[in-house]
Design a protein around this motif. Structure first.
Motif, PDB file in Angstrom:
ATOM      1  N   GLY A 179     -98.826  71.096  69.275  1.00 18.80           N
ATOM      2  CA  GLY A 179     -98.837  69.970  68.354  1.00 18.80           C
ATOM      3  C   GLY A 179     -99.522  68.705  68.830  1.00 18.80           C
ATOM      4  N   ALA A 180    -100.005  68.669  70.073  1.00 22.88           N
ATOM      5  CA  ALA A 180    -100.682  67.463  70.564  1.00 22.88           C
ATOM      6  C   ALA A 180    -102.003  67.249  69.820  1.00 22.88           C
ATOM      7  CB  ALA A 180    -100.941  67.568  72.062  1.00 22.88           C
ATOM      8  N   LEU A 181    -102.341  65.999  69.587  1.00 29.74           N
ATOM      9  CA  LEU A 181    -103.624  65.678  68.946  1.00 29.74           C
ATOM     10  C   LEU A 181    -104.770  65.726  69.941  1.00 29.74           C
ATOM     11  CD1 LEU A 181    -102.816  62.590  66.674  1.00 29.74           C
ATOM     12  CD2 LEU A 181    -103.198  64.951  65.948  1.00 29.74           C
ATOM     13  N   ASP A 182    -104.457  65.408  71.201  1.00 32.34           N
ATOM     14  CA  ASP A 182    -105.518  65.246  72.188  1.00 32.34           C
ATOM     15  C   ASP A 182    -104.929  65.388  73.589  1.00 32.34           C
ATOM     16  OD1 ASP A 182    -108.001  64.733  73.237  1.00 32.34           O
ATOM     17  OD2 ASP A 182    -108.070  62.624  72.667  1.00 32.34           O
ATOM     18  N   PHE A 183    -105.769  65.751  74.559  1.00 36.72           N
ATOM     19  CA  PHE A 183    -105.349  65.623  75.957  1.00 36.72           C
ATOM     20  C   PHE A 183    -106.458  64.927  76.726  1.00 36.72           C
ATOM     21  CE2 PHE A 183    -107.391  69.829  75.971  1.00 36.72           C
ATOM     22  CZ  PHE A 183    -108.170  69.790  77.115  1.00 36.72           C
ATOM     23  N   ILE A 184    -106.035  64.107  77.669  1.00 39.56           N
ATOM     24  CA  ILE A 184    -106.972  63.290  78.431  1.00 39.56           C
ATOM     25  C   ILE A 184    -106.802  63.597  79.910  1.00 39.56           C
ATOM     26  CG2 ILE A 184    -107.669  60.938  78.997  1.00 39.56           C
ATOM     27  CD1 ILE A 184    -106.550  60.046  76.334  1.00 39.56           C
ATOM     28  N   GLU A 185    -107.905  63.931  80.568  1.00 38.79           N
ATOM     29  CA  GLU A 185    -107.864  64.275  81.982  1.00 38.79           C
ATOM     30  C   GLU A 185    -107.957  63.020  82.860  1.00 38.79           C
ATOM     31  OE1 GLU A 185    -109.792  68.062  83.426  1.00 38.79           O
ATOM     32  OE2 GLU A 185    -110.941  67.748  81.592  1.00 38.79           O
ATOM     33  N   LYS A 186    -107.149  63.007  83.919  1.00 37.46           N
ATOM     34  CA  LYS A 186    -107.229  61.923  84.909  1.00 37.46           C
ATOM     35  C   LYS A 186    -108.421  62.192  85.831  1.00 37.46           C
ATOM     36  CE  LYS A 186    -102.158  61.727  85.165  1.00 37.46           C
ATOM     37  NZ  LYS A 186    -100.989  61.967  86.046  1.00 37.46           N
ATOM     38  N   PRO A 187    -109.077  61.137  86.331  1.00 42.09           N
ATOM     39  CA  PRO A 187    -108.912  59.736  85.914  1.00 42.09           C
ATOM     40  C   PRO A 187    -109.660  59.510  84.589  1.00 42.09           C
ATOM     41  CG  PRO A 187    -110.621  59.894  87.566  1.00 42.09           C
ATOM     42  CD  PRO A 187    -110.076  61.289  87.400  1.00 42.09           C
ATOM     43  N   PHE A 188    -109.126  58.627  83.783  1.00 41.83           N
ATOM     44  CA  PHE A 188    -109.757  58.361  82.492  1.00 41.83           C
ATOM     45  C   PHE A 188    -110.042  56.869  82.365  1.00 41.83           C
ATOM     46  CE2 PHE A 188    -105.130  58.681  82.060  1.00 41.83           C
ATOM     47  CZ  PHE A 188    -104.813  57.407  81.619  1.00 41.83           C
ATOM     48  N   SER A 189    -111.006  56.548  81.517  1.00 37.08           N
ATOM     49  CA  SER A 189    -111.339  55.135  81.303  1.00 37.08           C
ATOM     50  C   SER A 189    -110.387  54.536  80.275  1.00 37.08           C
ATOM     51  CB  SER A 189    -112.785  55.001  80.802  1.00 37.08           C
ATOM     52  OG  SER A 189    -112.900  55.533  79.492  1.00 37.08           O
ATOM     53  N   ASP A 190    -110.255  53.229  80.322  1.00 35.78           N
ATOM     54  CA  ASP A 190    -109.407  52.532  79.346  1.00 35.78           C
ATOM     55  C   ASP A 190    -109.875  52.819  77.925  1.00 35.78           C
ATOM     56  OD1 ASP A 190    -108.197  51.514  81.564  1.00 35.78           O
ATOM     57  OD2 ASP A 190    -108.943  49.455  81.310  1.00 35.78           O
ATOM     58  N   GLU A 191    -111.204  52.836  77.729  1.00 36.01           N
ATOM     59  CA  GLU A 191    -111.751  53.019  76.391  1.00 36.01           C
ATOM     60  C   GLU A 191    -111.396  54.384  75.814  1.00 36.01           C
ATOM     61  OE1 GLU A 191    -113.469  51.967  79.015  1.00 36.01           O
ATOM     62  OE2 GLU A 191    -113.652  49.846  78.466  1.00 36.01           O
ATOM     63  N   VAL A 192    -111.412  55.412  76.658  1.00 33.76           N
ATOM     64  CA  VAL A 192    -111.095  56.766  76.191  1.00 33.76           C
ATOM     65  C   VAL A 192    -109.643  56.831  75.715  1.00 33.76           C
ATOM     66  CG1 VAL A 192    -110.687  59.147  76.951  1.00 33.76           C
ATOM     67  CG2 VAL A 192    -112.818  58.004  77.544  1.00 33.76           C
ATOM     68  N   LEU A 193    -108.742  56.245  76.496  1.00 36.44           N
ATOM     69  CA  LEU A 193    -107.330  56.262  76.117  1.00 36.44           C
ATOM     70  C   LEU A 193    -107.097  55.447  74.843  1.00 36.44           C
ATOM     71  CD1 LEU A 193    -104.401  57.034  76.656  1.00 36.44           C
ATOM     72  CD2 LEU A 193    -104.193  55.001  78.111  1.00 36.44           C
ATOM     73  N   ILE A 194    -107.674  54.261  74.768  1.00 32.24           N
ATOM     74  CA  ILE A 194    -107.464  53.395  73.608  1.00 32.24           C
ATOM     75  C   ILE A 194    -107.987  54.042  72.333  1.00 32.24           C
ATOM     76  CG2 ILE A 194    -108.213  51.225  72.528  1.00 32.24           C
ATOM     77  CD1 ILE A 194    -107.972  49.936  75.324  1.00 32.24           C
ATOM     78  N   GLU A 195    -109.156  54.679  72.415  1.00 33.33           N
ATOM     79  CA  GLU A 195    -109.721  55.336  71.237  1.00 33.33           C
ATOM     80  C   GLU A 195    -108.833  56.499  70.785  1.00 33.33           C
ATOM     81  OE1 GLU A 195    -111.813  56.096  68.006  1.00 33.33           O
ATOM     82  OE2 GLU A 195    -112.083  54.351  69.310  1.00 33.33           O
ATOM     83  N   SER A 196    -108.307  57.235  71.732  1.00 36.33           N
ATOM     84  CA  SER A 196    -107.414  58.346  71.395  1.00 36.33           C
ATOM     85  C   SER A 196    -106.124  57.828  70.768  1.00 36.33           C
ATOM     86  CB  SER A 196    -107.097  59.158  72.655  1.00 36.33           C
ATOM     87  OG  SER A 196    -106.349  60.308  72.333  1.00 36.33           O
ATOM     88  N   ILE A 197    -105.611  56.720  71.302  1.00 34.50           N
ATOM     89  CA  ILE A 197    -104.396  56.109  70.752  1.00 34.50           C
ATOM     90  C   ILE A 197    -104.644  55.630  69.319  1.00 34.50           C
ATOM     91  CG2 ILE A 197    -102.831  54.140  70.914  1.00 34.50           C
ATOM     92  CD1 ILE A 197    -102.142  56.146  72.941  1.00 34.50           C
ATOM     93  N   ARG A 198    -105.804  55.055  69.080  1.00 34.82           N
ATOM     94  CA  ARG A 198    -106.128  54.586  67.719  1.00 34.82           C
ATOM     95  C   ARG A 198    -106.078  55.748  66.728  1.00 34.82           C
ATOM     96  NH1 ARG A 198    -110.449  50.729  69.903  1.00 34.82           N
ATOM     97  NH2 ARG A 198    -109.384  48.724  69.891  1.00 34.82           N
ATOM     98  N   ARG A 199    -106.619  56.889  67.122  1.00 37.93           N
ATOM     99  CA  ARG A 199    -106.580  58.059  66.234  1.00 37.93           C
ATOM    100  C   ARG A 199    -105.140  58.497  65.987  1.00 37.93           C
ATOM    101  NH1 ARG A 199    -111.147  59.698  69.385  1.00 37.93           N
ATOM    102  NH2 ARG A 199    -109.836  61.036  70.666  1.00 37.93           N
ATOM    103  N   ALA A 200    -104.324  58.483  67.048  1.00 39.21           N
ATOM    104  CA  ALA A 200    -102.916  58.883  66.915  1.00 39.21           C
ATOM    105  C   ALA A 200    -102.154  57.908  66.018  1.00 39.21           C
ATOM    106  CB  ALA A 200    -102.257  58.974  68.284  1.00 39.21           C
ATOM    107  N   VAL A 201    -102.413  56.620  66.178  1.00 44.64           N
ATOM    108  CA  VAL A 201    -101.746  55.598  65.368  1.00 44.64           C
ATOM    109  C   VAL A 201    -102.137  55.761  63.903  1.00 44.64           C
ATOM    110  CG1 VAL A 201    -101.709  53.119  64.855  1.00 44.64           C
ATOM    111  CG2 VAL A 201    -101.396  53.903  67.200  1.00 44.64           C
ATOM    112  N   ASN A 202    -103.423  56.004  63.662  1.00 43.18           N
ATOM    113  CA  ASN A 202    -103.883  56.208  62.291  1.00 43.18           C
ATOM    114  C   ASN A 202    -103.205  57.426  61.665  1.00 43.18           C
ATOM    115  OD1 ASN A 202    -105.766  55.632  60.034  1.00 43.18           O
ATOM    116  ND2 ASN A 202    -106.650  57.603  60.594  1.00 43.18           N
TER     117      ASN A 202
END
Length: 208
Positions: free
Chosen positions: A99-122
């Motif tokens: 059920g996850a929308l996305d997975f992000i591999e470490k290390p990740f940039s701030d922009e990658v996380l924020i963009e993924s969060i925006r999609r989740a929030v939407n």
């Protein structure tokens, strides 16, 4: 961000990681809550209506995959992002299947996380809007009389007024009166909208 406020719930057993992500997201304008374990988060998950989840994959009490499965089984799965280390990609794929929308591999940039969060929030905002619409339809449905419900069932089944009238032992003109009344109570502009309302409730039951 527009629409209803969505709280981003961060679940990670490492305090430094929790705080770092929380600071980043708060600075970007998100509402944030942190949880030190998946078990802690599960205690209040059922009461969360407008949230999304950021969870670490590997945690001592349960993995991010287990957390998502438990949320899904409880019927409270939120739009979720899983944070994973190298070598955990197979588990991350399992998280997506759970059920996850996305997975992000470490290390990740701030922009990658924020963009993924925006999609989740939407996604969470859309889900909340759909739930609110369904609940409003259910409340209107509850105002119908028994006879109006009988006529509604006939209408949604595609039966003409004459058939509904025959089945209920009333005149076609009386069916028209009931039909007009239930359309008004349901706030349906036309027959197509009325059918969509009823189908949306049935579809939502199926999703549950």
């Amino acid at each position: 961000m527009s629409g209803v406020e969505v709280v981003v719930h961060i679940v990670d057993d490492e305090e430094a990681v929790r705080n770092s992500i929380a600071f980043l997201l708060t600075s970007a304008g998100f509402a944030v809550r942190t949880h030190q374990s998946a078990t802690d988060f599960m205690r209040e998950a059922s009461s969360i209506r407008t949230g999304c989840l950021v969870t670490d994959l590997r945690m001592p009490d349960m993995t991010g995959v287990e957390l998502l499965r438990r949320l899904r089984d409880a019927g409270t799965l939120l739009p979720a992002i899983v944070i994973t280390g190298h070598g955990d990609v197979q588990m991350a794929v399992e998280a997506m299947k759970s059920g996850a929308l996305d997975f992000i591999e470490k290390p990740f940039s701030d922009e990658v996380l924020i963009e993924s969060i925006r999609r989740a929030v939407n996604t969470a905002q859309i889900k909340h809007g759909n739930e609110a619409t369904i609940e409003a339809t259910r409340q209107r449905l509850g105002t119908l009389s028994e006879r109006e419900m009988q006529v509604l069932n006939g209408v949604v089944s595609g039966e003409p007024n004459k058939t509904i009238a025959f089945d209920l032992g009333i005149s076609p003109r009386t069916v028209e009166v009931y039909r007009a009344g239930l359309m008004s109570k349901m706030q349906a502009k036309n027959l197509a909208e009325l059918v969509r309302m009823i189908l949306s409730i049935e579809s939502y039951k199926g999703d549950d």
